[in-house]
Design an enzyme around this catalytic site. Structure first.
Site, PDB file in Angstrom:
ATOM      1  N   ASP A 411       0.847  -1.110   0.063  1.00 35.52           N
ATOM      2  CA  ASP A 411      -0.051   0.021   0.141  1.00 35.52           C
ATOM      3  C   ASP A 411       0.699   1.046  -0.023  1.00 35.52           C
ATOM      4  O   ASP A 411       2.118   1.444   0.850  1.00 35.52           O
ATOM      5  CB  ASP A 411      -1.086  -0.086   1.333  1.00 35.52           C
ATOM      6  CG  ASP A 411      -1.793   1.219   1.054  1.00 35.52           C
ATOM      7  OD1 ASP A 411      -2.874   0.830   0.519  1.00 35.52           O
ATOM      8  OD2 ASP A 411      -1.573   2.184   2.045  1.00 35.52           O
ATOM      9  N   ASN A 419      -3.122  12.646  -4.310  1.00 31.10           N
ATOM     10  CA  ASN A 419      -4.333  12.945  -5.090  1.00 31.10           C
ATOM     11  C   ASN A 419      -4.869  14.405  -4.750  1.00 31.10           C
ATOM     12  O   ASN A 419      -5.489  14.962  -5.549  1.00 31.10           O
ATOM     13  CB  ASN A 419      -5.311  11.761  -5.039  1.00 31.10           C
ATOM     14  CG  ASN A 419      -5.071  10.482  -6.056  1.00 31.10           C
ATOM     15  OD1 ASN A 419      -4.330  10.696  -7.013  1.00 31.10           O
ATOM     16  ND2 ASN A 419      -5.543   9.334  -5.479  1.00 31.10           N
ATOM     17  N   HIS A 424      -5.506  13.964  -9.640  1.00 32.24           N
ATOM     18  CA  HIS A 424      -5.529  12.372 -10.051  1.00 32.24           C
ATOM     19  C   HIS A 424      -4.695  12.063 -11.169  1.00 32.24           C
ATOM     20  O   HIS A 424      -4.120  10.809 -11.061  1.00 32.24           O
ATOM     21  CB  HIS A 424      -7.004  12.143 -10.311  1.00 32.24           C
ATOM     22  CG  HIS A 424      -7.709  11.829  -8.921  1.00 32.24           C
ATOM     23  ND1 HIS A 424      -8.520  13.060  -8.508  1.00 32.24           N
ATOM     24  CD2 HIS A 424      -8.109  11.122  -8.117  1.00 32.24           C
ATOM     25  CE1 HIS A 424      -9.223  12.731  -7.225  1.00 32.24           C
ATOM     26  NE2 HIS A 424      -9.078  11.332  -7.244  1.00 32.24           N
ATOM     27  N   ASP A 428      -1.876   9.208 -10.743  1.00 37.81           N
ATOM     28  CA  ASP A 428      -1.852   7.713 -11.890  1.00 37.81           C
ATOM     29  C   ASP A 428      -0.603   7.767 -12.274  1.00 37.81           C
ATOM     30  O   ASP A 428      -0.133   6.556 -12.447  1.00 37.81           O
ATOM     31  CB  ASP A 428      -2.937   8.265 -13.101  1.00 37.81           C
ATOM     32  CG  ASP A 428      -4.353   8.122 -12.748  1.00 37.81           C
ATOM     33  OD1 ASP A 428      -4.707   7.685 -11.618  1.00 37.81           O
ATOM     34  OD2 ASP A 428      -5.078   8.572 -13.365  1.00 37.81           O
ATOM     35  N   GLU A 454      -4.557   2.297  -4.609  1.00 39.36           N
ATOM     36  CA  GLU A 454      -3.182   2.237  -4.352  1.00 39.36           C
ATOM     37  C   GLU A 454      -2.433   1.223  -3.709  1.00 39.36           C
ATOM     38  O   GLU A 454      -1.391   0.969  -3.433  1.00 39.36           O
ATOM     39  CB  GLU A 454      -2.627   3.356  -3.609  1.00 39.36           C
ATOM     40  CG  GLU A 454      -3.128   3.266  -2.135  1.00 39.36           C
ATOM     41  CD  GLU A 454      -4.459   3.893  -1.597  1.00 39.36           C
ATOM     42  OE1 GLU A 454      -4.730   4.115  -0.476  1.00 39.36           O
ATOM     43  OE2 GLU A 454      -5.403   4.039  -2.637  1.00 39.36           O
TER      44      GLU A 454
END
Length: 558
Positions: A411, A419, A424, A428, A454
């Protein structure tokens, strides 16, 4: 029908229907079959007649042979009993039986055995006379032995004071005698040892004190002194008669062996004669069979040649069809058949090849497209890794995990802040860079999944728990080269504002099938939250914890 110039495959050619083409080939074969049946019936009739005649002759010969060999066995048994039995009565009966067998008319069936049988009868009679002479001489010698031993023991009894009654009782006991065909060498040795014993006994007559007894003693000594010499002569004569008897017996046995061999030769000769008759019989039938075989071969060659012209286009079509299936090249058949139906088949097959080729191309296109869609369905479009659906199918296929398997749950730390602050699109990009880093740092055979958001998941095989922990820490340290600010990657050092991850490790022991995948997934998730609870930027191995610790983990999740 004939093919016109509009045919797309075969040029125009004169042809005929198949039934008209096969008629000249089938008719000769029908004639051959009919001739075969007629010839078989005729040959069978002749063979049956010959077999019955041969059966009668064989049966008669077999009965005669059985009778002869039965007599030969009886003759052997009677000769053996006559020669070697010690019972004179039994020997006489055996001689009579042997003489009776030799006088059987059965032996007169073969003139070639008459000289042997005549000699055998003479030798049998001579041997029987010698047997009688030998038995008489042996009985006389045994009586002399008995008299000698009787007198000898009577002398010893006179010297020892034995009563006459005791001596008489001893005379009635059994004595050591010469057995049938026994060698006299032992008896000569016994006789040689008795002579000095007799002299010594007669010399000690002074031990006899009674005058009347002494007179009897002297008379017995006078009688017994010449007996050993006489008995020796009798023993030597008995040995001579025994040798003559054994020599004559050997002649009789040799004659019997010669007679057996002669009849064996006669039996084999008769068998060879029957085989010769069978050979001559089949020799008469051989020309007929040869003529029939030659005719059948000629007709078969005619049929083969006709079939060749019929099957040649089909053979070429088969070859080109195999080539078509292997290379997808259309058949280019140039051969044409004189049979209409075969030409139709060739045209149809070429049409089918076109349809198959077109359908196969369409199928290949659909297959490729399906493969691409299948890959896309199992791939995460953002990172290029396997997606959650691929993981679920992997779990469904692996009910029992292999030994030394480990699951890593990964994680990104504080990814929500990235974010929220950078947007975002930048988030990405971070996910794509992390995915490339994870993929490069594990084995190509170990699948890497984007679990969701994530979170990532890596399934390691053939590793121990310690090795899996080292891999996890390598991933933790490697991610720190990625910048949280611009997603750049620093070479061989941490970024100024490094990205960090937390890793949960759940391992399977050395025993296969110890736990299922879902249990492993839950344990890895527990270990991941243990890493977060420990301050993130680290890796933790799943350990069994108390209920209080599980409540603390729930707070970390919240």
């Amino acid at each position: 029908m004939t093919y016109d110039s509009s045919s797309p495959f075969l040029p125009q050619k004169r042809s005929m229907p198949l039934r008209k083409f096969l008629l000249p080939l089938i008719l000769p074969l029908v004639l051959v079959v009919a001739g075969s049946v007629a010839l078989s019936l005729s040959v069978r009739s002749q063979v049956d007649d010959f077999a019955k005649q041969l059966e009668r002759e064989t049966e008669s010969s077999l009965h005669l042979t059985q009778h002869i060999f039965s007599d030969l066995l009886g003759l052997d048994s009677s000769l053996h009993e006559m020669l070697y039995t010690s019972d004179g009565t039994h020997a006489r009966l055996s001689y009579a039986n042997a003489a009776r067998i030799l006088s059987e008319t059965t032996f007169d069936q073969h003139e070639s055995t008459n000289p042997i049988i005549s000699d055998m009868r003479e030798n049998l009679l001579e041997t029987w006379k010698l047997r009688q002479k030998y038995d008489a001489a042996r009985s006389a010698v045994n009586r002399d032995w008995e008299i000698l031993f009787s007198n000898l023991f009577e002398l010893t009894s006179l010297m020892s004071g034995y009563t006459t009654e005791l001596v008489t009782d001893y005379k009635n006991t059994d004595r050591v005698t010469i057995r049938h065909l026994e060698s006299i060498a032992v008896h000569l040795d016994n006789l040689a040892s008795l002579k000095p014993a007799i002299a010594r006994i007669c010399k000690d007559k002074k031990k006899v004190t009674d005058i009347a007894t002494l007179q009897i003693f002297n008379e017995k000594c006078s009688e017994i002194r010449p007996v050993p010499a006489q008995l020796k002569v009798s023993l030597l004569e008995l040995e001579q008669i025994r040798d003559q008897f054994l020599a004559s017996a050997q002649k009789v046995e040799n004659d019997a062996n010669s007679l057996r061999r002669k009849y064996s030769v006669i039996e084999k000769t008769g068998l060879f004669e029957q085989i010769h008759q069978v050979t001559l019989f089949y020799g008469h039938l051989l020309p007929v069979f040869l003529a029939f075989v030659i005719l059948a071969v000629m007709l078969a060659l005619t049929a083969v040649i006709g079939a060749f012209f019929v099957l040649k286009p089909l053979t070429e079509l088969t070859t080109q069809m195999r080539h078509f299936l292997a290379t997808q090249e259309m058949p280019k058949l140039k051969a044409r058949s004189p049979v209409e139906e075969i030409n139709d088949v060739i045209n149809w097959m070429q049409r089918f090849c076109k349809l198959i080729l077109r359908n196969r191309r369409d199928l290949d296109s659909l297959t490729n497209r399906y493969g691409e869609l299948l890959i896309d369905a199992h791939k995460d479009p953002l990172t290029g890794l396997a997606n959650r659906k691929a993981l679920e199918e992997f779990i469904a296929k692996h009910d029992k995990l292999p030994a030394n398997a480990t699951l890593l749950m990964i994680d990104l730390d504080f990814f929500k802040e990235i974010n929220d602050v950078r947007g975002h699109i930048f988030g990405d990009e971070i996910l794509r860079v992390v995915a490339r880093h994870l993929r490069r740092n594990v084995s190509h055979s170990d699948p890497v999944y984007r679990y969701g958001g994530e979170e990532f998941c890596i399934f390691l095989t053939n590793v121990t728990e310690e090795e899996a922990e080292r891999i996890a820490w390598r991933l933790v340290r490697g991610v720190r080269c990625i910048s949280r600010g611009d997603a750049s990657v620093r070479a061989d050092r941490d970024a100024d504002d490094p990205l960090t991850i937390s890793v949960g490790i759940a391992a399977v022991s050395e025993r296969a099938g110890e736990k299922d995948f879902l249990s492993l997934l839950r344990e890895a998730d527990e270990a991941l939250y243990e890493a977060k609870r420990s301050g993130r930027n680290c890796a933790r191995v799943f350990r069994i914890r108390t209920q209080t610790t599980l409540k603390d983990d729930a707070q970390v999740r919240d």
